[in-house]
Design a protein around this motif. Sequence first.
Motif, mmCIF file in Angstrom:
data_model
loop_
_atom_site.group_PDB
_atom_site.id
_atom_site.type_symbol
_atom_site.label_atom_id
_atom_site.label_comp_id
_atom_site.label_asym_id
_atom_site.label_seq_id
_atom_site.Cartn_x
_atom_site.Cartn_y
_atom_site.Cartn_z
ATOM 1 N N CYS A 85 20.589 -66.562 17.931
ATOM 2 C CA CYS A 85 21.381 -67.007 19.089
ATOM 3 C C CYS A 85 21.220 -66.130 20.319
ATOM 4 C CB CYS A 85 22.861 -67.078 18.717
ATOM 5 S SG CYS A 85 23.601 -65.455 18.348
ATOM 6 N N GLY A 86 20.649 -64.927 20.174
ATOM 7 C CA GLY A 86 20.469 -64.046 21.321
ATOM 8 C C GLY A 86 21.656 -63.156 21.620
ATOM 9 N N TYR A 87 22.769 -63.305 20.866
ATOM 10 C CA TYR A 87 23.941 -62.444 21.080
ATOM 11 C C TYR A 87 23.646 -61.036 20.545
ATOM 12 C CZ TYR A 87 27.323 -65.980 22.621
ATOM 13 O OH TYR A 87 28.015 -66.928 23.343
ATOM 14 N N ALA A 88 24.436 -60.069 21.011
ATOM 15 C CA ALA A 88 24.248 -58.684 20.578
ATOM 16 C C ALA A 88 24.578 -58.534 19.097
ATOM 17 C CB ALA A 88 25.130 -57.758 21.400
ATOM 18 N N LEU A 89 23.881 -57.583 18.445
ATOM 19 C CA LEU A 89 24.217 -57.197 17.077
ATOM 20 C C LEU A 89 25.088 -55.949 17.129
ATOM 21 C CD1 LEU A 89 20.877 -57.689 15.098
ATOM 22 C CD2 LEU A 89 22.753 -59.302 15.419
ATOM 23 N N MET A 90 26.138 -55.967 16.338
ATOM 24 C CA MET A 90 27.071 -54.838 16.280
ATOM 25 C C MET A 90 26.865 -54.099 14.963
ATOM 26 S SD MET A 90 31.233 -54.937 16.275
ATOM 27 C CE MET A 90 31.305 -55.732 17.878
ATOM 28 N N SER A 91 26.865 -52.765 15.042
ATOM 29 C CA SER A 91 26.727 -51.963 13.823
ATOM 30 C C SER A 91 28.107 -51.772 13.199
ATOM 31 C CB SER A 91 26.097 -50.608 14.148
ATOM 32 O OG SER A 91 25.786 -49.905 12.965
ATOM 33 N N VAL A 92 28.278 -52.322 11.978
ATOM 34 C CA VAL A 92 29.584 -52.338 11.311
ATOM 35 C C VAL A 92 29.517 -51.465 10.062
ATOM 36 C CG1 VAL A 92 31.319 -53.795 10.203
ATOM 37 C CG2 VAL A 92 29.998 -54.662 12.149
ATOM 38 N N LYS A 93 30.547 -50.608 9.875
ATOM 39 C CA LYS A 93 30.608 -49.750 8.690
ATOM 40 C C LYS A 93 31.236 -50.501 7.527
ATOM 41 C CE LYS A 93 30.691 -45.044 10.526
ATOM 42 N NZ LYS A 93 31.449 -43.779 10.576
ATOM 43 N N ILE A 94 30.711 -50.278 6.317
ATOM 44 C CA ILE A 94 31.307 -50.834 5.117
ATOM 45 C C ILE A 94 31.923 -49.692 4.303
ATOM 46 C CG2 ILE A 94 29.811 -52.847 5.048
ATOM 47 C CD1 ILE A 94 28.035 -51.441 3.076
ATOM 48 N N GLN A 95 32.593 -50.020 3.200
ATOM 49 C CA GLN A 95 33.354 -49.015 2.455
ATOM 50 C C GLN A 95 32.496 -47.864 1.954
ATOM 51 O OE1 GLN A 95 35.455 -51.152 -0.608
ATOM 52 N NE2 GLN A 95 37.161 -51.664 0.766
ATOM 53 N N SER A 96 31.255 -48.141 1.629
ATOM 54 C CA SER A 96 30.364 -47.085 1.127
ATOM 55 C C SER A 96 29.989 -46.071 2.195
ATOM 56 C CB SER A 96 29.088 -47.715 0.561
ATOM 57 O OG SER A 96 28.354 -48.342 1.611
ATOM 58 N N GLY A 97 30.318 -46.379 3.452
ATOM 59 C CA GLY A 97 29.946 -45.501 4.561
ATOM 60 C C GLY A 97 28.681 -45.929 5.257
ATOM 61 N N LYS A 98 27.942 -46.846 4.647
ATOM 62 C CA LYS A 98 26.725 -47.351 5.274
ATOM 63 C C LYS A 98 27.091 -48.320 6.395
ATOM 64 C CE LYS A 98 22.782 -46.784 2.319
ATOM 65 N NZ LYS A 98 21.473 -47.391 2.094
ATOM 66 N N GLN A 99 26.125 -48.503 7.316
ATOM 67 C CA GLN A 99 26.329 -49.434 8.422
ATOM 68 C C GLN A 99 25.298 -50.552 8.341
ATOM 69 O OE1 GLN A 99 26.609 -47.595 12.331
ATOM 70 N NE2 GLN A 99 27.055 -45.619 11.394
ATOM 71 N N TYR A 100 25.736 -51.744 8.703
ATOM 72 C CA TYR A 100 24.778 -52.838 8.809
ATOM 73 C C TYR A 100 25.054 -53.641 10.067
ATOM 74 C CZ TYR A 100 28.446 -55.849 6.793
ATOM 75 O OH TYR A 100 29.603 -56.534 6.553
ATOM 76 N N LEU A 101 24.054 -54.375 10.522
ATOM 77 C CA LEU A 101 24.115 -55.080 11.797
ATOM 78 C C LEU A 101 24.650 -56.490 11.597
ATOM 79 C CD1 LEU A 101 20.674 -53.896 13.192
ATOM 80 C CD2 LEU A 101 22.925 -53.161 13.998
ATOM 81 N N ARG A 102 25.650 -56.853 12.428
ATOM 82 C CA ARG A 102 26.249 -58.181 12.359
ATOM 83 C C ARG A 102 26.168 -58.849 13.735
ATOM 84 N NH1 ARG A 102 30.091 -59.542 8.618
ATOM 85 N NH2 ARG A 102 29.846 -61.585 9.613
ATOM 86 N N CYS A 103 25.879 -60.141 13.746
ATOM 87 C CA CYS A 103 25.818 -60.921 14.986
ATOM 88 C C CYS A 103 27.226 -61.080 15.567
ATOM 89 C CB CYS A 103 25.200 -62.296 14.694
ATOM 90 S SG CYS A 103 25.343 -63.463 16.067
ATOM 91 N N THR A 104 27.424 -60.729 16.850
ATOM 92 C CA THR A 104 28.760 -60.813 17.454
ATOM 93 C C THR A 104 29.226 -62.256 17.615
ATOM 94 O OG1 THR A 104 27.713 -60.625 19.638
ATOM 95 C CG2 THR A 104 28.606 -58.614 18.673
ATOM 96 N N LYS A 105 28.300 -63.186 17.782
ATOM 97 C CA LYS A 105 28.700 -64.588 17.868
ATOM 98 C C LYS A 105 29.249 -65.062 16.521
ATOM 99 C CE LYS A 105 27.252 -69.162 19.439
ATOM 100 N NZ LYS A 105 26.174 -69.975 20.046
ATOM 101 N N ARG A 106 28.608 -64.630 15.453
ATOM 102 C CA ARG A 106 29.116 -64.979 14.125
ATOM 103 C C ARG A 106 30.475 -64.318 13.881
ATOM 104 N NH1 ARG A 106 27.897 -67.294 9.506
ATOM 105 N NH2 ARG A 106 28.644 -66.385 7.539
ATOM 106 N N LEU A 107 30.639 -63.094 14.344
ATOM 107 C CA LEU A 107 31.928 -62.416 14.208
ATOM 108 C C LEU A 107 33.016 -63.138 15.000
ATOM 109 C CD1 LEU A 107 30.864 -58.670 14.485
ATOM 110 C CD2 LEU A 107 31.793 -59.794 12.468
ATOM 111 N N ASN A 108 32.646 -63.677 16.175
ATOM 112 C CA ASN A 108 33.625 -64.347 17.040
ATOM 113 C C ASN A 108 34.114 -65.656 16.447
ATOM 114 O OD1 ASN A 108 33.741 -62.431 18.996
ATOM 115 N ND2 ASN A 108 32.235 -63.380 20.344
ATOM 116 N N ASN A 109 33.169 -66.542 16.108
ATOM 117 C CA ASN A 109 33.602 -67.888 15.699
ATOM 118 C C ASN A 109 32.717 -68.531 14.628
ATOM 119 O OD1 ASN A 109 31.283 -68.659 17.146
ATOM 120 N ND2 ASN A 109 32.460 -68.894 19.039
#
Length: 501
Positions: free
Chosen positions: A328-352
């Motif tokens: 979609c071209g939206y920014a990817l956000m680096s999100v932390k999970i419980q293990s302490g690792k980070q993974y990239l999530r699409c902000t459009k998917r996070l929004n709606n």
Amino acid sequence: MKRINAIYARQSVDRADSISIESQIEFCKYELKGDVFREYKDKGYSGKNTVRPQLQQLLTDIRRGEVEKVIVYKLDRISRSILDFSNMMELFQQYQVEFVSSTEKFDTSTPMGRAMLNICIVFAQLERETIQKRVSDAYYSRSQKGFRMGGKPPYGYRLEEIIMEGIHTKKLVEEPQEAEIVREIFAMYEQPYTSYGDITRYYAEKGVQFYGKELIRPMLAQLLRNPVYVRADMDVYRFFKSHGTNIASRPEQFDGVHGCYLYQGRDAATDKLQNLKGHMLVVAPHEGLVSSEQWLNCRIKLFSNKTIQANRKAVNTWLAGKVKCGHCGYALMSVKIQSGKQYLRCTKRLNNKACPGCGKIYTEEVENYVYREMVRKLRDAQTPVGYTKLKENPKIQQIYRELEEIEDEISLLVDSLTGAGATLTNYINQRVEELDNTRQKKLEEINILAENHTTPEQIEKVVSNISLWEEIGFDEKRFTVDKMITLLKVLPGSIQIQWKF
């Protein structure tokens, strides 16, 4: 080689009181008494500067030694600028080109003739500057009286033709279905814990579109800030007064019924919807959609809103701002999970959840890949070459010339509004809006070019940073990525890098 006679004609705006290009040429032909000539015609161009295709062709032909005489209908057809005209006269003298104004009878072969030309060009420039001042005054005068100054209607309204003070214009009229959605948006956002994301998701799930598009956060923020929707009363008056807004309407006009127009202030450099100081507020002829209490509750909440922060400092990854979703071209956000690792999530998917996203891609893996590619890029390309000073960038110089032409056309259009009929008023308003949108895009282009400009010193720093990657800090890594990479597109199993060199 026999040199030619040249007739140059220019017309900026096709109006009843302006002489056409064809008529100008007929006047000039009389000076030649039947001799052959070549035509150079610029239609739709201002005399403010020399950025005109046919004028530039004429000057090129002069430098080639092809032109003996240049004939114009009137001095201001070729230039209204003292500096430009002076430079042209030097060029004419250098190539022994005679200059003739068919209505003013100037002879450039004598000192007195040249002096008279310079005097006339001074008055031509004075006339242009006087017109620009009158245009600006007319625009703000009409704004202060509540005239709508063009553009598509805000969501929730349609346009209806009216006559104000004997002049045809338009006012906003409620569009029932859209207006109900606007009221719903204000009611939702007024709740303390409702966010932009809550509202955009809600309408995405319902399939509601705004101007044919899905509602996004910047669009929502603009809608909530716009005083066009408020039934303005004295509380609204005091609110804007307290923020340094110039209020053109009298206090008694804030009757709790009508909405407001917020216009860009003459000397204000900030965005009128973000910083209210120095901008102009006027009570409009249309009725507002939401109460002053509700609008003010939302507006005050917006002051502390932190959800849209374009310049927010990156924390989780030095790729922030560069890495985008390949779907979609939206920014990817680096999100932390419980293990302490980070993974990239699409902000459009996070929004709606309107995008399938990129899957579970770990931030560290992408960072390691990008670092290896930067090393390879510098090894293969060595250091980039061809950098110039920003002010010498020909693209920026061209944009500034285009901005001058846009400003000139807007001035002429606004000047034509006085006494215009409905059809012409509608055309002018639409055209001014188009030009203003183009102007904003041009300014954004300059900002992008300025941000992307890289000096040789910065390249040396980039090379040094790459070689000391494990030792440098987070900000230095951000700097290095910014100078090397325009964009990163991430899809499951692939990463595309757009390099700056």
